[in-house]
Motif scaffolding. Sequence first.
Motif, PDB file in Angstrom:
ATOM      1  N   MET A   1       0.846  -1.178   0.000  1.00  0.00           N
ATOM      2  CA  MET A   1       0.000   0.000   0.000  1.00  0.00           C
ATOM      3  C   MET A   1       0.888   1.237   0.000  1.00  0.00           C
ATOM      4  O   MET A   1       1.907   1.281   0.667  1.00  0.00           O
ATOM      5  N   LYS A   2       0.480   2.236  -0.736  1.00  0.00           N
ATOM      6  CA  LYS A   2       1.218   3.494  -0.816  1.00  0.00           C
ATOM      7  C   LYS A   2       0.537   4.565   0.028  1.00  0.00           C
ATOM      8  O   LYS A   2      -0.683   4.614   0.139  1.00  0.00           O
ATOM      9  N   CYS A   3       1.336   5.439   0.604  1.00  0.00           N
ATOM     10  CA  CYS A   3       0.844   6.547   1.418  1.00  0.00           C
ATOM     11  C   CYS A   3       0.064   7.528   0.548  1.00  0.00           C
ATOM     12  O   CYS A   3       0.524   7.911  -0.529  1.00  0.00           O
ATOM     13  N   PHE A   4      -1.093   7.946   1.028  1.00  0.00           N
ATOM     14  CA  PHE A   4      -1.912   8.921   0.301  1.00  0.00           C
ATOM     15  C   PHE A   4      -1.300  10.306   0.343  1.00  0.00           C
ATOM     16  O   PHE A   4      -1.582  11.146  -0.501  1.00  0.00           O
ATOM     17  N   THR A   5      -0.439  10.570   1.326  1.00  0.00           N
ATOM     18  CA  THR A   5       0.159  11.892   1.486  1.00  0.00           C
ATOM     19  C   THR A   5       1.391  12.078   0.611  1.00  0.00           C
ATOM     20  O   THR A   5       1.506  13.060  -0.109  1.00  0.00           O
ATOM     21  N   CYS A   6       2.328  11.106   0.675  1.00  0.00           N
ATOM     22  CA  CYS A   6       3.603  11.300  -0.020  1.00  0.00           C
ATOM     23  C   CYS A   6       3.938  10.209  -1.030  1.00  0.00           C
ATOM     24  O   CYS A   6       4.923  10.327  -1.754  1.00  0.00           O
ATOM     25  N   GLY A   7       3.164   9.131  -1.052  1.00  0.00           N
ATOM     26  CA  GLY A   7       3.432   8.028  -1.965  1.00  0.00           C
ATOM     27  C   GLY A   7       4.436   7.022  -1.433  1.00  0.00           C
ATOM     28  O   GLY A   7       4.813   6.097  -2.130  1.00  0.00           O
ATOM     29  N   THR A   9       6.033   4.012   1.206  1.00  0.00           N
ATOM     30  CA  THR A   9       5.597   2.659   1.522  1.00  0.00           C
ATOM     31  C   THR A   9       5.004   2.594   2.930  1.00  0.00           C
ATOM     32  O   THR A   9       5.594   3.095   3.879  1.00  0.00           O
ATOM     33  N   MET A  10       3.834   1.963   3.025  1.00  0.00           N
ATOM     34  CA  MET A  10       3.173   1.783   4.308  1.00  0.00           C
ATOM     35  C   MET A  10       3.600   0.448   4.909  1.00  0.00           C
ATOM     36  O   MET A  10       3.815  -0.521   4.183  1.00  0.00           O
ATOM     37  N   GLU A  11       3.726   0.420   6.237  1.00  0.00           N
ATOM     38  CA  GLU A  11       4.051  -0.824   6.923  1.00  0.00           C
ATOM     39  C   GLU A  11       3.196  -0.946   8.181  1.00  0.00           C
ATOM     40  O   GLU A  11       2.778   0.063   8.757  1.00  0.00           O
ATOM     41  N   PRO A  12       2.908  -2.185   8.605  1.00  0.00           N
ATOM     42  CA  PRO A  12       2.118  -2.386   9.825  1.00  0.00           C
ATOM     43  C   PRO A  12       2.850  -1.799  11.035  1.00  0.00           C
ATOM     44  O   PRO A  12       4.073  -1.910  11.146  1.00  0.00           O
ATOM     45  N   ALA A  13       2.096  -1.165  11.921  1.00  0.00           N
ATOM     46  CA  ALA A  13       2.671  -0.544  13.118  1.00  0.00           C
ATOM     47  C   ALA A  13       1.589  -0.436  14.177  1.00  0.00           C
ATOM     48  O   ALA A  13       0.453  -0.880  13.970  1.00  0.00           O
ATOM     49  N   GLN A  14       1.963   0.147  15.298  1.00  0.00           N
ATOM     50  CA  GLN A  14       1.010   0.476  16.356  1.00  0.00           C
ATOM     51  C   GLN A  14       1.230   1.929  16.739  1.00  0.00           C
ATOM     52  O   GLN A  14       2.343   2.451  16.623  1.00  0.00           O
ATOM     53  N   CYS A  36       3.474   5.230   7.302  1.00  0.00           N
ATOM     54  CA  CYS A  36       4.355   5.502   6.175  1.00  0.00           C
ATOM     55  C   CYS A  36       5.815   5.539   6.646  1.00  0.00           C
ATOM     56  O   CYS A  36       6.139   6.240   7.605  1.00  0.00           O
ATOM     57  N   ARG A  37       6.658   4.804   5.956  1.00  0.00           N
ATOM     58  CA  ARG A  37       8.087   4.779   6.293  1.00  0.00           C
ATOM     59  C   ARG A  37       8.760   6.105   5.950  1.00  0.00           C
ATOM     60  O   ARG A  37       9.784   6.450   6.521  1.00  0.00           O
ATOM     61  N   GLN A  38       8.169   6.855   5.031  1.00  0.00           N
ATOM     62  CA  GLN A  38       8.786   8.099   4.569  1.00  0.00           C
ATOM     63  C   GLN A  38       8.354   9.323   5.381  1.00  0.00           C
ATOM     64  O   GLN A  38       9.188  10.069   5.875  1.00  0.00           O
ATOM     65  N   CYS A  39       7.048   9.532   5.527  1.00  0.00           N
ATOM     66  CA  CYS A  39       6.573  10.758   6.185  1.00  0.00           C
ATOM     67  C   CYS A  39       5.972  10.524   7.575  1.00  0.00           C
ATOM     68  O   CYS A  39       5.707  11.478   8.293  1.00  0.00           O
ATOM     69  N   GLY A  40       5.713   9.250   7.936  1.00  0.00           N
ATOM     70  CA  GLY A  40       5.174   8.951   9.258  1.00  0.00           C
ATOM     71  C   GLY A  40       3.658   9.037   9.365  1.00  0.00           C
ATOM     72  O   GLY A  40       3.103   8.825  10.446  1.00  0.00           O
ATOM     73  N   GLU A  41       2.977   9.348   8.275  1.00  0.00           N
ATOM     74  CA  GLU A  41       1.511   9.421   8.291  1.00  0.00           C
ATOM     75  C   GLU A  41       0.937   8.060   8.697  1.00  0.00           C
ATOM     76  O   GLU A  41       1.443   7.016   8.289  1.00  0.00           O
TER      77      GLU A  41
END
Length: 77
Positions: A1-7, A9-14, A36-41
């Motif tokens: 899945m890609k981040c809607f904010t910056c594009g 990569t999304m990863e599972p987190a809490q 998001c691994r890039q922007c934290g969204e």
Amino acid sequence: MKCFTCGGTMEPAQTTFFSQLKNCILIVKNVPCSKCRQCGEEYFDGDTIDRLEDLMQTAENLASELLIIEYNTTAAA
């Protein structure tokens, strides 16, 4: 899945969810999300949003000022 904010990569987190309700502040710890691994969204799936809405309704009926809930122990309810 890609981040809607910056594009990114999304990863599972809490995460920790905060909400200011009419009569209290609700804090729910360890809520599952995609981050998001890039922007934290952070994004919640539909089931998690439904559960958070249930918890907010319960908190408004129970709490007087501050309520802190562990997501994992209340999710089965």
